[in-house]
Motif scaffolding. Structure first.
Motif, mmCIF file in Angstrom:
data_model
loop_
_atom_site.group_PDB
_atom_site.id
_atom_site.type_symbol
_atom_site.label_atom_id
_atom_site.label_comp_id
_atom_site.label_asym_id
_atom_site.label_seq_id
_atom_site.Cartn_x
_atom_site.Cartn_y
_atom_site.Cartn_z
ATOM 1 N N PHE A 32 0.708 -0.973 -0.068
ATOM 2 C CA PHE A 32 0.166 0.008 0.022
ATOM 3 C C PHE A 32 0.965 1.100 -0.251
ATOM 4 O O PHE A 32 1.812 1.233 0.420
ATOM 5 C CB PHE A 32 -0.741 -0.196 1.049
ATOM 6 N N ALA A 33 0.806 2.358 -0.929
ATOM 7 C CA ALA A 33 0.924 3.352 -1.032
ATOM 8 C C ALA A 33 -0.607 4.604 -0.938
ATOM 9 O O ALA A 33 -0.491 4.485 -2.160
ATOM 10 C CB ALA A 33 2.066 3.807 -1.770
ATOM 11 N N PRO A 34 0.100 5.633 0.212
ATOM 12 C CA PRO A 34 -0.845 5.999 -0.528
ATOM 13 C C PRO A 34 -0.998 7.013 -1.049
ATOM 14 O O PRO A 34 -0.062 7.386 -1.797
ATOM 15 C CB PRO A 34 -0.829 7.317 0.896
ATOM 16 N N VAL A 35 -2.601 7.724 -1.744
ATOM 17 C CA VAL A 35 -2.030 9.338 -2.882
ATOM 18 C C VAL A 35 -3.274 9.537 -2.324
ATOM 19 O O VAL A 35 -4.221 9.527 -1.479
ATOM 20 C CB VAL A 35 -2.720 8.260 -4.135
ATOM 21 N N ALA A 36 -3.124 11.241 -2.733
ATOM 22 C CA ALA A 36 -3.525 12.147 -2.513
ATOM 23 C C ALA A 36 -5.481 11.854 -2.683
ATOM 24 O O ALA A 36 -5.813 11.342 -4.121
ATOM 25 C CB ALA A 36 -3.412 13.685 -3.327
ATOM 26 N N LYS A 37 -6.309 12.125 -1.746
ATOM 27 C CA LYS A 37 -8.085 12.136 -2.011
ATOM 28 C C LYS A 37 -7.938 13.160 -2.529
ATOM 29 O O LYS A 37 -7.931 14.534 -3.188
ATOM 30 C CB LYS A 37 -8.228 12.704 -0.681
ATOM 31 N N SER B 123 -0.748 11.953 1.922
ATOM 32 C CA SER B 123 -0.161 12.497 0.538
ATOM 33 C C SER B 123 0.153 14.462 0.598
ATOM 34 O O SER B 123 0.895 14.495 -0.816
ATOM 35 C CB SER B 123 -0.884 11.848 -0.469
ATOM 36 N N LEU B 124 -0.263 15.117 1.928
ATOM 37 C CA LEU B 124 -0.227 16.272 2.017
ATOM 38 C C LEU B 124 1.197 16.538 2.493
ATOM 39 O O LEU B 124 0.831 16.071 4.000
ATOM 40 C CB LEU B 124 -1.335 16.782 2.214
ATOM 41 N N PHE B 125 2.398 17.485 2.813
ATOM 42 C CA PHE B 125 2.790 17.524 3.477
ATOM 43 C C PHE B 125 3.705 19.021 3.915
ATOM 44 O O PHE B 125 3.369 19.846 3.110
ATOM 45 C CB PHE B 125 4.408 17.099 3.442
ATOM 46 N N LEU B 126 3.722 19.202 5.032
ATOM 47 C CA LEU B 126 3.096 20.929 5.531
ATOM 48 C C LEU B 126 4.689 21.543 6.172
ATOM 49 O O LEU B 126 4.579 20.690 6.751
ATOM 50 C CB LEU B 126 2.414 21.120 5.864
ATOM 51 N N ARG B 127 4.568 22.990 6.000
ATOM 52 C CA ARG B 127 6.063 23.668 6.805
ATOM 53 C C ARG B 127 5.195 25.071 7.452
ATOM 54 O O ARG B 127 4.793 25.593 6.579
ATOM 55 C CB ARG B 127 7.249 23.387 6.374
ATOM 56 N N SER B 128 4.869 24.552 8.283
ATOM 57 C CA SER B 128 4.722 26.468 8.712
ATOM 58 C C SER B 128 5.648 27.391 9.354
ATOM 59 O O SER B 128 6.034 26.323 10.653
ATOM 60 C CB SER B 128 3.082 26.552 9.526
ATOM 61 N N TYR C 50 0.570 12.961 -5.845
ATOM 62 C CA TYR C 50 0.386 11.881 -6.603
ATOM 63 C C TYR C 50 1.119 11.124 -7.657
ATOM 64 O O TYR C 50 1.201 11.564 -8.440
ATOM 65 C CB TYR C 50 -1.488 12.359 -6.953
ATOM 66 N N VAL C 51 1.299 9.719 -6.542
ATOM 67 C CA VAL C 51 2.562 9.043 -7.670
ATOM 68 C C VAL C 51 3.805 9.567 -7.294
ATOM 69 O O VAL C 51 4.769 10.516 -6.231
ATOM 70 C CB VAL C 51 2.027 8.550 -8.188
ATOM 71 N N ASP C 52 3.676 10.798 -8.922
ATOM 72 C CA ASP C 52 5.189 11.164 -8.505
ATOM 73 C C ASP C 52 4.881 12.499 -9.569
ATOM 74 O O ASP C 52 5.717 13.459 -9.656
ATOM 75 C CB ASP C 52 5.876 10.603 -10.217
#
Length: 497
Positions: A66-71, A161-166, A177-179
């Protein structure tokens, strides 16, 4: 093929070793595709070496896959926030993404067809993941995940699938989303730092401003962001051999009721299943066809002639609305609102009801759903109540997601319902005799109301936006509700042509 083989050798994807009698060796083949631009022209020819992963054995050659993909809700939310705050959207692509993943298992593969000169007793011992392997997506995501965390970003708790920096400078957001990646935010320095990390770690292809992502065509102007799927619709009509059909004004005939066993069986249902599957993906930007697509998708196993006629009606509607898409306007207040409706006992075969709801932030609709309920409701009030419970869960999740993107929503969130009895049940725990047959989990909405997270507000049936997600309506009402859902023709969008 030479370019692909050189890339594989440059990344040291395999080592050549002597074939042994006890080795389990999988095959491989070349796959050829044409990379197309949104307008339908050929961008480039592409050859890819693909391992025959279907010959892998679970527990021996692979375990977790399993690998996540963006909703899609996350994609729309990110676009809505970027439009509201006028953030720039950058599009990135990683060349040969799966080749970056490191394999933990020992896998042997035949040498690539066409490049087997020399000793035929040699086989490839894979060091890196390869397209076609069962674990390839997971290996790539693990590699990307480690790299992006090292760059200082944090994985979202609401979408992996979401990465953030504040920081004090602002927010940097990356969605993968994959690549394919989208980078946005208001921290220009942080975005440039992120790009430097990605360039050094991967063979990165920078595509400039976001314009074509997952089949979505993105157009931007001072008015906001317009998202459509015109090329996707054109290809779909060609597949169904209906590219020159006469258009119609609505996707479904009003008061049409389809039954499972009515009409003659189609001799070959493969085209039906292919078209309906494609229509399901189209609902990601076209909530106006969600209800009819939900209806025709119930007959995938044994489609009949009336069902196919209903599909053709949807295609005729799309023929005349190819450039219709979602509008995410610029600016506006960060007010989260939701609409909930239900069609009581609408299914002719099971008498189950259909839930329909939608959620918007400001004037941008970011989430919606049309689904047949999992059991029979004893009243229209119960059907409405179940739909309210479903959208309440979505509201809670969207609030958390938007908070990560720097959007603080008001408290409570207004949920518009056109059934006063359902509102009374959710706000008055004394009505036990009427609701004792409803499962405890459905009363989740009552808990949210008591906590002040959700505020139930009555709305007339005429103004109920989610009405389009529960039934087929007349032409005038269809376009009235579609306009409320922020669906616009591309030529109506400022700067879209």
């Amino acid at each position: 093929m030479d370019v692909e083989k050189d890339a594989l050798e440059a990344s040291h994807t395999w080592d050549l070793v002597k074939r042994q009698p006890d080795m389990s060796v999988i095959g491989c083949k070349w796959v050829y595709t044409l990379k197309m631009l949104p307008e339908g022209t050929v961008e480039r020819e592409k050859a890819r070496l693909v391992a025959q992963g279907f010959r892998q054995e679970y527990g021996v050659d692979y375990e977790e896959t399993f690998a996540p993909v963006a909703k899609m809700q996350t994609v729309r939310s990110l676009l809505a926030v970027a439009a509201m705050k006028e953030w720039r959207l950058l599009q990135l692509d990683v060349k040969n993404a799966f080749l970056h993943g490191d394999l933990k298992e020992t896998i042997y593969m035949e040498r690539p067809p066409g490049y087997t000169r020399g000793d035929d007793t040699m086989v490839c011992r894979l060091r890196r993941s390869l397209y076609g392997l069962k674990q390839a997506p997971r290996a790539w995501f693990e590699k990307f995940h480690a790299t992006i965390l090292h760059a200082g970003l944090v994985q979202s708790e609401n979408d992996p699938s979401l990465f953030l920096r504040s920081t004090s400078r602002g927010i940097t957001a990356l969605l993968i989303y994959v690549d394919d990646m989208v980078v946005t935010g208001d921290d220009s320095v942080g975005i440039e730092e992120l790009l430097l990390v990605l360039r050094s770690a991967f063979n990165l292809k920078e595509l400039g401003d976001l314009s074509y992502f997952l089949g979505l065509e993105i157009h931007r102007s001072t008015a906001g962001i317009h998202v459509g799927q015109r090329k996707y619709i054109v290809d779909l009509l060609e597949e169904a051999q209906m590219d020159d059909c006469l258009p119609c004004n609505t996707p479904m005939e009003q008061n049409l009721k389809l039954r499972q066993l009515e009409g003659d069986l189609l001799s070959d249902g493969s085209l039906y299943r292919s078209i309906v599957g494609s229509l399901i993906y189209l609902t990601h930007t076209r909530p106006d066809i969600s209800y009819p697509v939900q209806i025709v998708s119930q007959f995938m196993s044994a489609p009949r002639k009336p069902h196919w006629l209903a599909v053709q009606r949807i295609l005729r509607y799309l023929r005349g609305t190819q450039e219709v898409g979602l509008l995410f306007p610029t600016g506006g207040a960060s007010i989260l609102e939701a609409y909930s409706d239900a069609d009581y006992a609408g299914c002719q075969d099971t008498r189950r009801s259909t839930s329909g709801w939608c959620v918007k932030i400001g004037n941008s609709f970011i989430s919606w759903r049309c689904k047949k309920q999992d059991r029979v409701s004893k009243s229209s009030t119960e059907a409405e109540y179940r739909s309210m419970s479903e959208v309440s869960s979505e509201i809670v999740w969207l609030r958390r997601l938007l908070a990560e993107l720097g959007v603080t929503c008001q408290d409570p969130v207004r949920l518009y319902v056109d059934n006063t009895s359902a509102i009374c049940i959710a706000t008055n725990p004394v009505l036990h005799d009427r609701t004792k047959h409803i499962e405890v989990h459905v009363h989740y909405v009552r808990q949210l109301v008591a906590e002040g997270t959700v505020e139930l507000t009555y709305i007339t049936s005429e103004d109920q936006t989610s009405d389009l997600l529960t039934k087929a309506v007349s032409t005038s009402r269809h376009w009235f509700l579609a306009h409320k859902l922020m669906l616009r023709q591309l030529h109506q969008f400022e700067g879209g042509c």
